[in-house]
Design a protein around this motif. Structure first.
Motif, PDB file in Angstrom:
ATOM      1  N   ASN A 171      -4.964  32.491  -1.980  1.00 22.68           N
ATOM      2  CA  ASN A 171      -5.679  31.223  -1.963  1.00 22.68           C
ATOM      3  C   ASN A 171      -5.799  30.677  -0.540  1.00 22.68           C
ATOM      4  OD1 ASN A 171      -6.870  28.797  -2.871  1.00 22.68           O
ATOM      5  ND2 ASN A 171      -4.884  27.809  -3.087  1.00 22.68           N
ATOM      6  N   PRO A 172      -7.046  30.654   0.011  1.00 26.40           N
ATOM      7  CA  PRO A 172      -8.305  31.185  -0.492  1.00 26.40           C
ATOM      8  C   PRO A 172      -8.231  32.699  -0.644  1.00 26.40           C
ATOM      9  CG  PRO A 172      -8.691  29.689   1.353  1.00 26.40           C
ATOM     10  CD  PRO A 172      -7.238  29.985   1.328  1.00 26.40           C
ATOM     11  N   GLY A 173      -9.152  33.226  -1.474  1.00 22.71           N
ATOM     12  CA  GLY A 173      -9.031  34.595  -1.891  1.00 22.71           C
ATOM     13  C   GLY A 173      -9.611  35.623  -0.937  1.00 22.71           C
ATOM     14  N   TYR A 178     -12.719  32.789  -2.882  1.00 26.87           N
ATOM     15  CA  TYR A 178     -12.594  31.653  -3.798  1.00 26.87           C
ATOM     16  C   TYR A 178     -11.422  30.758  -3.374  1.00 26.87           C
ATOM     17  CZ  TYR A 178     -12.410  28.733  -7.901  1.00 26.87           C
ATOM     18  OH  TYR A 178     -12.423  27.634  -8.733  1.00 26.87           O
ATOM     19  N   LEU A 179     -11.650  29.461  -3.424  1.00 25.04           N
ATOM     20  CA  LEU A 179     -10.635  28.460  -3.088  1.00 25.04           C
ATOM     21  C   LEU A 179     -10.222  27.743  -4.366  1.00 25.04           C
ATOM     22  CD1 LEU A 179      -9.146  26.922  -0.735  1.00 25.04           C
ATOM     23  CD2 LEU A 179     -11.049  25.298  -0.821  1.00 25.04           C
ATOM     24  N   TYR A 205      -5.194  32.363   4.560  1.00 27.35           N
ATOM     25  CA  TYR A 205      -6.506  31.822   4.947  1.00 27.35           C
ATOM     26  C   TYR A 205      -6.577  30.309   4.751  1.00 27.35           C
ATOM     27  CZ  TYR A 205      -7.809  36.740   4.887  1.00 27.35           C
ATOM     28  OH  TYR A 205      -7.856  38.094   5.133  1.00 27.35           O
ATOM     29  N   ARG A 206      -5.452  29.641   4.761  1.00 27.14           N
ATOM     30  CA  ARG A 206      -5.387  28.220   4.411  1.00 27.14           C
ATOM     31  C   ARG A 206      -6.298  27.351   5.274  1.00 27.14           C
ATOM     32  NH1 ARG A 206      -1.208  25.622   3.865  1.00 27.14           N
ATOM     33  NH2 ARG A 206       0.282  27.288   3.455  1.00 27.14           N
ATOM     34  N   GLU A 207      -6.497  27.720   6.514  1.00 25.83           N
ATOM     35  CA  GLU A 207      -7.307  26.896   7.420  1.00 25.83           C
ATOM     36  C   GLU A 207      -8.807  27.054   7.174  1.00 25.83           C
ATOM     37  OE1 GLU A 207      -6.171  24.724   9.411  1.00 25.83           O
ATOM     38  OE2 GLU A 207      -4.057  25.236   9.734  1.00 25.83           O
ATOM     39  N   PHE A 208      -9.184  28.063   6.387  1.00 22.05           N
ATOM     40  CA  PHE A 208     -10.603  28.377   6.209  1.00 22.05           C
ATOM     41  C   PHE A 208     -11.099  27.859   4.864  1.00 22.05           C
ATOM     42  CE2 PHE A 208      -8.638  31.530   8.938  1.00 22.05           C
ATOM     43  CZ  PHE A 208      -9.446  31.473  10.065  1.00 22.05           C
ATOM     44  N   GLY A 319     -13.940  29.667   0.822  1.00 20.41           N
ATOM     45  CA  GLY A 319     -12.922  29.761   1.858  1.00 20.41           C
ATOM     46  C   GLY A 319     -12.827  31.179   2.378  1.00 20.41           C
ATOM     47  N   ALA A 320     -11.839  31.419   3.266  1.00 25.26           N
ATOM     48  CA  ALA A 320     -11.645  32.716   3.923  1.00 25.26           C
ATOM     49  C   ALA A 320     -12.931  33.127   4.639  1.00 25.26           C
ATOM     50  CB  ALA A 320     -11.175  33.771   2.921  1.00 25.26           C
TER      51      ALA A 320
END
Length: 398
Positions: A171-173, A178-179, A205-208, A319-320
């Protein structure tokens, strides 16, 4: 002749890297390859991180603590606290990349024959980590039709058995982008509490997160503190894939004490890379604002371009920096090899990651590919043109 282990024979190839020999052969023939297959950002690494290594006065390159530098863990804890994740330095173990953190997590909470439930498609190396740990993956399929949202909780419950130890999410995937929403994260937390399971959340990928969306960490829910395990990494956040620095974090003291035994067995994470990663924590917010703006632009460029290609279906990521695209082909593995071996447009071609390797269920995702939008605008535009031409020619030949 001595025999290879069953574990070694069962270890899956990386769908991301297995085409490298074909790419190397194409390069030797003079082809230019636009690499859409691997999540290697072209964004510059923060100068502060690089300078910290260049300017560090080290006379002896020594081991660090098995948990990583205390100073780094203290600063990292503050970073998480600023993101509403209430961890302290003793809740963190620095690892050699997020990969090692996942292996530590698997080793700490599962025994051979145990089961972990994972929504698929998922990061391909989860298959490898599970094989290395003797763990059985119980996949639950997400759908491209709703952007790979969290499958219904009722479907998770159908898979839970006495051997189920955890649910693993990204998460994001990766590979879907997918977030998970706050409600979806809460649903997973409630399920874990109901059935006394761990939730392992890969949050590298938390920042994206795009379009004003917010990342919701599994670690931000106090009611699940004893069940939550977080995996993280500096690789994507600071465009430092080669540093190989990640971390494992949990408020569960027993989990962390167990993981520490694995950390001690491998001695310590790399010293220079920790120096760079600690310095990277001082990166100003402006850096991330610019990166998010750039990736959001690239995402829109890619998705809009793919949607214009006849027969292509794509899920818009939240995300990501990946997306899954469904192509008008029967076998994406064959198509990906053909792109490198037999096709070019003005001596240029592309490299994609066949998505079947991101599933655990056999014969699933065979007409899908993962595309990483880590190329600059003009290269991404060119790659889309090449893909469209390639699909037309491939159709004529098959």
């Amino acid at each position: 002749m001595p025999k290879i282990s069953n574990k070694g024979l069962q270890m899956p190839e990386s769908p991301i890297r297995k085409l490298v020999p074909f790419a190397e052969a194409a390069t030797k023939k003079g082809k230019k390859i636009y690499q859409l297959n691997i999540g290697q950002p072209d964004i510059k690494t923060p100068e502060g991180a690089l300078n910290a290594v260049k300017n560090h006065d080290i006379s002896v390159l020594s081991y660090s603590h098995s948990a990583g530098f205390e100073s780094y863990r203290e600063k990292l804890a503050k970073y998480y606290q600023n993101s509403s994740i209430p961890v302290e330095k003793d809740d963190i173990i620095i690892t050699t990349g997020g990969s090692e953190a996942l292996l530590f997590a698997m080793g700490s909470i599962t025994d051979p024959g145990d089961e972990v439930i994972i929504p698929e498609p998922f990061y391909a190396n989860y298959n490898g980590f599970a094989t290395a740990s003797g763990v059985n993956i119980k996949p639950i399929k997400a759908s491209i039709d709703n952007g790979f949202a969290l499958p219904p909780i009722s479907e998770f419950e159908k898979l839970i058995s006495e051997k189920t130890k955890a649910i693993l999410i990204c998460n994001p995937g990766n590979p879907t982008g997918y977030l998970y929403t706050k409600e979806e994260v809460k649903q997973l937390a409630d399920l874990a509490l109901k059935h006394d399971l761990f939730i392992v959340a890969d949050e590298v990928y938390r920042e994206f997160a795009y379009d004003g969306a917010t990342h919701h960490s599994i670690m931000s829910l106090p009611e699940i503190a004893e069940n939550a395990i977080m995996v993280d990494s500096v690789s994507k956040r600071y465009s430092m894939c080669g540093a190989r620095i990640g971390c494992l974090a949990s408020k569960n003291k027993e989990v962390m004490a167990t993981a520490m035994k694995f950390a001690q067995a491998r001695l310590s994470p790399p010293t220079f890379a920790q120096i760079a990663s600690e310095a990277a924590l001082d990166t100003p917010q402006e850096y991330f604002d610019e990166v998010i703006e750039e990736y959001s632009y690239r995402r829109n460029l890619l998705v809009e371009g793919l949607e214009k290609i006849e027969g292509v279906k794509v899920a818009k990521p939240k995300g990501a920096f990946y997306c899954i695209a469904e192509l008008p082909v029967e076998d994406a593995d064959d198509f990906a090899r053909w792109l490198l071996e037999s096709f070019d447009d003005n001596n240029e071609t592309i490299m994609v990651a066949p998505a079947a390797g991101f599933y655990s269920t056999p014969n699933t995702g065979k007409n899908q590919v993962r595309i990483a939008y880590v190329l600059k605008k003009e290269n991404l535009e060119r790659a889309i043109v090449i893909l469209e031409k390639a699909l037309k020619e491939y159709k004529l030949q098959n």
